[in-house]
Structures are given as structure tokens and as C-alpha cells.
Write an enzyme that holds these catalytic residues in place. Structure first.
Site, PDB file in Angstrom:
ATOM      1  CG  LEU A  59      -2.058  -1.089   1.157  1.00  0.00           C
ATOM      2  CD1 LEU A  59      -2.948  -0.994   2.393  1.00  0.00           C
ATOM      3  CD2 LEU A  59      -2.901  -0.982  -0.110  1.00  0.00           C
ATOM      4  CG  ASP A 305       4.067  -9.139  -4.997  1.00  0.00           C
ATOM      5  OD1 ASP A 305       4.151  -8.136  -4.266  1.00  0.00           O
ATOM      6  OD2 ASP A 305       5.067  -9.687  -5.495  1.00  0.00           O
TER       7      ASP A 305
HETATM    8  O1  DOR Z   1       7.860  -7.313  -7.646  1.00  0.00           O
HETATM    9  C1  DOR Z   1       7.960  -7.062  -6.468  1.00  0.00           C
HETATM   10  N1  DOR Z   1       7.633  -5.868  -5.959  1.00  0.00           N
HETATM   11  N2  DOR Z   1       8.414  -8.011  -5.647  1.00  0.00           N
HETATM   12  C2  DOR Z   1       8.688  -7.763  -4.357  1.00  0.00           C
HETATM   13  O2  DOR Z   1       9.109  -8.657  -3.668  1.00  0.00           O
HETATM   14  C3  DOR Z   1       8.521  -6.411  -3.794  1.00  0.00           C
HETATM   15  C4  DOR Z   1       7.527  -5.651  -4.550  1.00  0.00           C
HETATM   16  C5  DOR Z   1       7.564  -4.194  -4.256  1.00  0.00           C
HETATM   17  O3  DOR Z   1       7.600  -3.808  -3.093  1.00  0.00           O
HETATM   18  O4  DOR Z   1       7.476  -3.400  -5.209  1.00  0.00           O
HETATM   19 ZN    ZN Z   2       8.109 -10.490  -2.616  1.00  0.00          ZN
END
Ligand code: DOR
Ligand code: ZN
Length: 430
Positions: A59, A305
Site C-alpha cells: 500500500l 503482490d
Molecule cells: O515485484 C515485487 N515488488 N516483488 C517484491 O518482492 C517487492 C515488490 C515491491 O515492493 O514493489
Molecule cells: Zn516479494
């Protein structure tokens, strides 16, 4: 004030029924006459599911409010059919103490569109050197039940062992971003044909699989609850199947993202950083095996994610771009496309992987519940036959980095209820 959902098919099964919601709970199911004061929603045979629960959301607040805020992310979640989300700890400052997790929790409550549960960091500053004060965060007002250094792997096996051991006393889950850092130095893409052709340094599958194998053993010995974030390879699914078979305690759980179910590294040929994500998009064979593992239950659930990024962090050369893609508003559609339309899951199965299992893993008592009278009215109505075209600029997120731009996808969330209150309806926040 009550709400009558008229003519919905529960879990997409059987004849349409009416669902009366009053005082935040499901009051009655069957053939219900609308009370005088009731607001009526005509469901026209659409699929009624328990509200979705996302164990993996970024977020960005505090620290990167130019990419997303708790308010805009909550709106994206409600529109995506979610009633609870877990906000990852890699904010600025890091959510590695009670002050930050309580701030996130409070902002979530004030916004009121979705239950925001802060994830606490496992290590101080996500540095992987020293355990954070898990107990203080667990006992804070935020009641943290999941800890993760996501974005980073807890790579030190001794530290991971200690975190798992300590977690058992608190009855919390340790969620691991599995990436052996010594194997992914400079990595830009899945190690394979596409990366070689494009000249990118590779991120080998074994960097994920070796950590997952190690952590499954550590969790088993500690009798701890381990949750594996964003499983991306066939080999990891195989390791999970092995680990789940050899232990009876059922302490290992795992998630897969919508993007790893649908997208593959072939997309990298465009050099568009919107496709850059960590772990990286893998091969078509990996995606097929991940779908099968999700249907089989070896992978427990879908987690987005959701990773919003500001324009300047994505609209740049590949190597400089941040990894991550939006996911909250497109998750149901991608699951419909990859799992329902393919016959791998029915809607009962979708309820399991998007709501019931994630709620169980995180220990949420009032989400992912059966749709029966007396249960909290955390519900999502889905039109399974409708389709829509994804436009990043029209999503509720502040960021626009969706990999599905211009794609036509099936499955539309038409109504989301949080404790009986409408949070989203027909694509609009209420
Ligand atoms: O693609 C990703 N973005 N993998 C992660 O582990 C962290 C995340 C991010 O915080 O943008
Ligand atoms: Zn991750």
C-alpha cells in the site's frame, strides 16, 4: 437498514436465492420478502462468494504516497472484491515496530473500505541482520499476525530459524520472500532462453527453490507456521508437495500471484518494464504447473503482490525500473481466465483460494466464512459472464503499472460488502 441481494447463486451453485443482510450479518437466506426499509440489489443469477482476502499487498503508505496510499489501495481492493488485505512492511519507514504498524492499521480503519492488516517486518529495517520486535507488534493495537521482509529474503538460515522458533510462542506466521540473494546478484529476468536472448542477467529458479526447501525443513523442526510468498516455479511446487506430504502438522502454506498464473517471460521481448517483477515472470511450463498446483491445493491461495510504482520508477530503462505490478482490481478476472475458464476450479474453488484459505492462514475469524445465516456479511458478487477491458488510467490505484493494459478479461466484481456495508458497486466506490 437492511440490504437484500435478490437472486444470487451461492458459490455459483444451485438455484438463485435471496440473501438478506442486516446489522452487518447475514440475516436470512432463501426466498425472502424485502423488508420495507431494505435496499435491494438485483443479482440476476450472479455468483455470490465470501469477500476476498489478500495476504500480499503493497500500500506504500507511509513513505511513497506518490505511488499509492492506504485510501487509494483500499479503494482498489474493494473494487476488486476484497474485504481484507495484508499490507506489506517494506514502507518508509519500515513497519518493523509498533508505531508504524499501528499507524497503518488506524489509517485502514479510518478509510473503512477494507480491513487493513499490517504485516510486520521480520528483521529491523528489512536488513536481515537482527530480529525485529515481533512480540511488541503482535501485542500492539494492530494485532500483527503475519511477519515478512517481503521484497527481501530472510537469507541467513540462523536468523530464519530464530524467527520461526520465536513465532510459535506468538502463534503468528512467517511469510518468506524466497530468493537466495547470492544467486540473484544483478538478476533482471528469469534465467532462461528469453533472458539470454535479450542480454539480461538471469534469476535462476533454484534461488527460490533452495530457500523454500530449507525453510520447509526449518519450519518443520520448529513446528512453526511458514507461508511461502509468490511461488513462481514448477520446482517450488514440487518442493511444497514433498514438504506437505512428509509432515502431518500442516504448518506450511503458499500463495501464487495472478501474474504468475497468466503471464510468461515471452512478454519480455517488448523490453517494457511493466513486465518486470520479482520473482520474475517464468516459462509457460511453470505457469501451467502453478495452475495445476493451485487446483490441487499444493499451493493454498492466490495473493496479488499488488505493487504500485510511480511513473518515473517504471517508465525508464529496464535495469533501473522497480519490480512489481498492480494486482488488486484484476485478480478475480485473471483467476477466472486461468482457473475457471480452463475448468481447473469451480466457483467453490475460487472461494477457497481467494477467501477461505487466506483467511485461515492469517487466522482471521470473520473473513472467508461460509455463506450462512449468522455469519458476518463480508461478501462479493461476481458476474461470471461479463468481460471488461483493463485500462490502467481507470483503475483506483494512484499508479498505472498494470501488465494487463488493453486486455479483455472475464469476470466482473459487481458488489462488495464489508460487514454489511456496500464498499463498491458496479465499478464505483460507495
Ligand atoms: O515485484 C515485487 N515488488 N516483488 C517484491 O518482492 C517487492 C515488490 C515491491 O515492493 O514493489
Ligand atoms: Zn516479494
Amino acid at each position: 437498514m437492511s440490504l437484500l441481494i435478490r437472486g444470487a447463486r451461492l458459490y455459483g451453485e444451485g438455484e438463485p436465492v435471496d440473501v438478506l443482510v442486516a446489522d452487518g450479518v447475514i440475516a436470512e437466506i432463501g426466498s425472502v420478502r424485502a423488508p420495507e426499509d431494505a435496499e435491494v440489489v438485483e443479482a440476476r443469477g450472479q455468483v455470490l462468494l465470501p469477500g476476498f482476502v489478500d495476504l500480499h499487498t503493497h500500500l506504500r503508505e507511509p513513505g511513497r504516497e506518490d505511488a499509492e496510499t492506504i485510501e487509494t489501495g483500499s479503494a482498489a481492493a474493494a473494487l476488486g472484491g476484497y474485504t481484507a488485505v495484508f499490507a506489506m512492511a517494506n514502507t518508509d519507514p519500515v513497519a518493523d515496530n509498533a508505531v508504524v504498524v499501528e499507524h497503518v492499521w488506524r489509517r485502514g480503519r479510518e478509510t473503512g473500505l477494507v480491513d487493513v492488516h499490517p504485516v510486520g517486518a521480520v528483521t529491523v529495517g528489512l536488513k536481515g541482520e537482527k530480529l525485529a520486535e515481533l512480540g511488541t507488534m503482535a501485542k500492539s493495537a494492530a494485532g500483527v499476525r503475519m511477519f515478512s521482509d517481503d521484497g527481501h529474503c530472510v537469507a541467513d538460515p540462523l536468523l530464519m530459524r530464530r524467527a520461526l522458533e520465536y513465532s510459535t510462542a506468538l502463534d503468528v506466521v512467517i511469510a518468506q520472500h524466497a530468493e537466495e540473494p547470492r544467486l540473484t546478484v544483478g538478476a533482471q529476468a528469469h534465467e532462461g532462453e528469453t533472458a539470454s536472448r535479450l542480454g539480461y542477467a538471469g534469476w535462476p529458479a533454484s534461488a527460490e527453490e533452495s530457500i523454500v526447501a530449507r525453510d520447509c525443513l526449518l519450519a518443520e523442526h520448529a513446528r512453526a507456521r511458514l507461508h511461502v510468498c509468490h511461488v513462481s516455479t514448477k520446482g517450488t511446487a514440487d518442493v511444497l508437495r514433498w514438504a506437505k506430504n512428509r509432515q502431518s502438522t500442516g504448518v506450511i502454506s503458499a500463495e501464487v500471484t495472478p501474474h504468475h498464473l497468466l503471464l510468461t517471460d515471452e512478454r519480455l521481448s517488448t523490453y517494457d518494464p511493466v513486465n518486470k517483477v520479482n520473482p520474475p515472470l517464468r516459462t509457460a511450463s511453470d505457469a501451467a504447473h502453478l495452475r495445476a498446483a493451485l487446483a490441487e491445493g499444493v499451493i493454498d491461495c492466490v495473493a496479488t503482490d499488488h505493487a504500485p510504482h510511480a511513473v518515473q520508477d517504471k517508465d525508464c530503462e529496464w535495469a533501473a525500473a522497480r519490480p512489481g505490478m498492480l494486482g488488486l482490481q484484476t485478480a478475480l478476472s485473471v483467476v477466472t481466465e486461468t482457473m475457471v475458464r480452463t475448468g481447473l476450479l469451480d466457483w467453490r474453488g475460487v472461494a477457497r483460494v481467494m477467501s477461505e484459505r487466506p483467511a485461515e492462514i492469517a487466522g482471521l475469524a470473520d473473513h472467508g466464512r461460509p455463506i450462512v445465516a449468522g455469519e458476518p456479511a463480508n461478501l462479493t458478487l461476481v458476474d461470471p459472464d461479463a468481460e471488461w477491458t483493463v485500462r490502467g488510467a481507470e483503475l483506483a490505484s494512484l499508479a498505472t503499472n498494470t501488465p494487463y493494459e488493453g486486455m479483455r478479461l472475464p469476470g466482473v466484481v459487481t458488489l462488495t460488502l464489508l460487514r454489511g456495508q456496500i464498499t463498491a458497486r458496479e465499478g464505483k466506490i460507495v
